[in-house]
Design an enzyme around this catalytic site. Sequence first.
Site, PDB file in Angstrom:
ATOM      1  N   ASP A   1     -14.267  -8.185  18.896  1.00 37.12           N
ATOM      2  CA  ASP A   1     -13.834  -6.636  19.235  1.00 37.12           C
ATOM      3  C   ASP A   1     -15.011  -6.601  20.504  1.00 37.12           C
ATOM      4  OD1 ASP A   1     -12.308  -4.684  19.792  1.00 37.12           O
ATOM      5  OD2 ASP A   1     -12.146  -4.222  17.418  1.00 37.12           O
TER       6      ASP A   1
HETATM    7  C1  BGC Z   1     -10.097  -2.324  19.169  1.00 41.42           C
HETATM    8  C2  BGC Z   1      -9.393  -3.774  19.238  1.00 41.42           C
HETATM    9  C3  BGC Z   1      -8.762  -3.616  20.786  1.00 41.42           C
HETATM   10  C4  BGC Z   1     -10.122  -3.958  22.326  1.00 41.42           C
HETATM   11  C5  BGC Z   1      -9.242  -4.262  22.675  1.00 41.42           C
HETATM   12  C6  BGC Z   1     -11.058  -2.239  20.451  1.00 41.42           C
HETATM   13  O1  BGC Z   1     -11.810  -1.553  20.994  1.00 41.42           O
HETATM   14  O2  BGC Z   1     -10.727  -2.344  17.827  1.00 41.42           O
HETATM   15  O3  BGC Z   1      -7.668  -3.001  18.238  1.00 41.42           O
HETATM   16  O4  BGC Z   1      -7.947  -4.685  20.997  1.00 41.42           O
HETATM   17  O5  BGC Z   1     -10.239  -2.002  21.809  1.00 41.42           O
HETATM   18  O6  BGC Z   1      -8.380  -2.971  23.944  1.00 41.42           O
END
Ligand code: BGC
Length: 715
Positions: free
Chosen positions: A265
């Site tokens: 993530d």
């Molecule tokens: C979130 C994810 C997301 C990623 C990309 C993160 O902050 O937890 O769910 O896919 O950002 O935007």
Amino acid sequence: MTEQQILDLLSELSLEEKIGEMTQLSPDFLGAAQSVDLTGPMKELNVRPEDLPLVGTTLNAFGAEKLIAMQKKHIAEHPHHIPLIFMADVIHGRRTIFPVPLAMACSFDPALQREANAVAARESAVEGIHVTFSPMADLVRDPRWGRVMESPGEDPLLAARMTAAAVEGYQGEDLKAPDRIASCFKHFGGYGASEGGRDYNTVDISDGTLREFYLSGYKAAADAGAAMAMTSFNTIDRIPATANKKLFRRILRDEWGFEGVAITDFDATGELIAHGLAADGREAARYSLEAGVDIEMMSTHYLNNLKSLVESGEIDMALIDEAVLRILRLKNRLGLFENPFKGADPEHEDEVCLSEGHLEAARRIAVRCAVLLKNENHALPLKKDAKVGLAGPFAESAGVLGGWAFAPSNSSASLLNGLKACGIEPVLAMTEELKPMQRGFFDVSDQTAELSKLADCDVVIAAVGEHSEDTGESASKTILRLTPNQEKMLQKLKEMGKTVVAVVFSGRPLEIKPVLPYCDAVVQAWFLGLQSGAALADILCGKENPSGRLAISFPQTVGQIPVYYNHMNTGRPLVGKPHRFVSCYLDCPNEPLYPFGYGLSYSDFHYSALSVRKGSGDALLDVSVTVENASDIPGRETVQLYIRDLAASVVRPVQELKDFVQVDLAPHEKRTVSFTLTKESLSFWNNEASVFEPGEFEIMAGHSSAEVMRQKVTL
Ligand code: BGC
């Protein structure tokens, strides 16, 4: 390309090229390649200009023309002309916005999820997007956590079915198809169990609970062929997920046979330092790679450290090769070596997106996701000749798309517009919009004096709730009540003698018990997307009969959380009235306000004739139950099958959903619904393996987890 060509390509790549493939940066970085900005984020992340052409993937760039231009430039500059993958957060629709995932789960209809995601795939693909960071398969029992709105709810079976359908909807049969995109399930794993519902917080759950409840959605996504998996921000059993070998190597890859690409993530490798696992970025990179994580999203610990880690012999080159091989295989599965632009089509983008067919699907699906929680004295549907008032912060609000909707808000989504399209011209009062807590606003102003404008109305629709920005990531809350002035408005309307129909917009179960006495009817509207107003108006007017069911329990009070239907029994269960030395609260019932599976309809459904018989072959039990629509209104019923294993080698939940079926019943129609229970469906994780233990079971079938017919059987 053939597998051999992929292997040949891998063998030709320099170590720098390989590490580039394993790095994901935002499009801003890729756009900056010409005029290198050495003072901004590039400096912060220690990215050198020569790294940029090697970066293998990017996120959240939108628009076919832009993506085609980026791809052309990238391919031209890359030493081996390897195309980029464009990934994005397409969570509940790209431009045609569908209900938020928690609402979708309340449809209890995986086919609708599949259909919505096929539309989302088509609209994304035409813009040139290749992968979506969806579905979020995190099981949740805590509505304080803002991301509950992105989840499929509290039940492992429902979560598995919705998640599998989500993956199938995006991916279809062939990732090369111009209208399909790959699916990345997230956040592996257990993110939904963050302590206290506070986002990013510690997760500490037993292996049994993890396996039986929390892993179910991810496993279904992997089994459905999801191309990618994303790590979560939390620790699990004291090891951050992004460095968790048990999760990624043992469970995901060895046990489930997942061969797709694993991505961190956002900056989660860097967070290993804040967690206190890694001493520095170099150690963080090593931990993530050793856990089996192939791509680092938006941080550069791989980029800055993997080369020297290989050269010093601290990590084996084979770990890098296996990661890059998986990434190249995904690029190949998407057909990018043959056609790096895939479905991107600037000429037809606007025609494909928001087409009539897509909007029709969004409306039909939104209708199925709203949940009727209360309907006393037939307050709903609205009477044809009733004089209708409309009040509250969501009366005219277009902010009903829900979080992660990268689409402009659209006033046609509002409840007012939906009602007008149904021929209702409501009298308006106290409609000031709620502003987000995230930006320091806590309530609407007290305009209850204005409610006197509604004096002539027979019924008032009160559109209340929470701001959509106060749901989703980084939107945890400890108070789940409506704001004081919204509560005051409802009370005032009741005191004025109105029939009050509350329509609640929220991304989570709110604590609505204090206002129930003021409401004759309550519709849980969630955030239903672009067709929210139209769908809700159809329900309020009676053109559509509500059929949504709760995918998550509604607490009586925040102090009860976590409250979920599939809990274990205690050694001192409460039977009858609360008394001392049994497991109960002094000031609150044990039961939720509204349980999992609950939801009313304008029809009345009656259950009879539960039959449980020993089956043959795979079927250990054949179960059937008869359901009748005892009303004059056609309706859809979700027949739910639960079991309880009464004694086993590990304690079993008091109820477990094992199957559900939806039936459309004409007025006074009766239907017998049949289910089969197999050894597999009666098995459970005994802390070593999944086992079936014969013995006594209670079989339950009915309208919700709390309204079932029961029968015992011994196997
Ligand atoms: C979130 C994810 C997301 C990623 C990309 C993160 O902050 O937890 O769910 O896919 O950002 O935007």
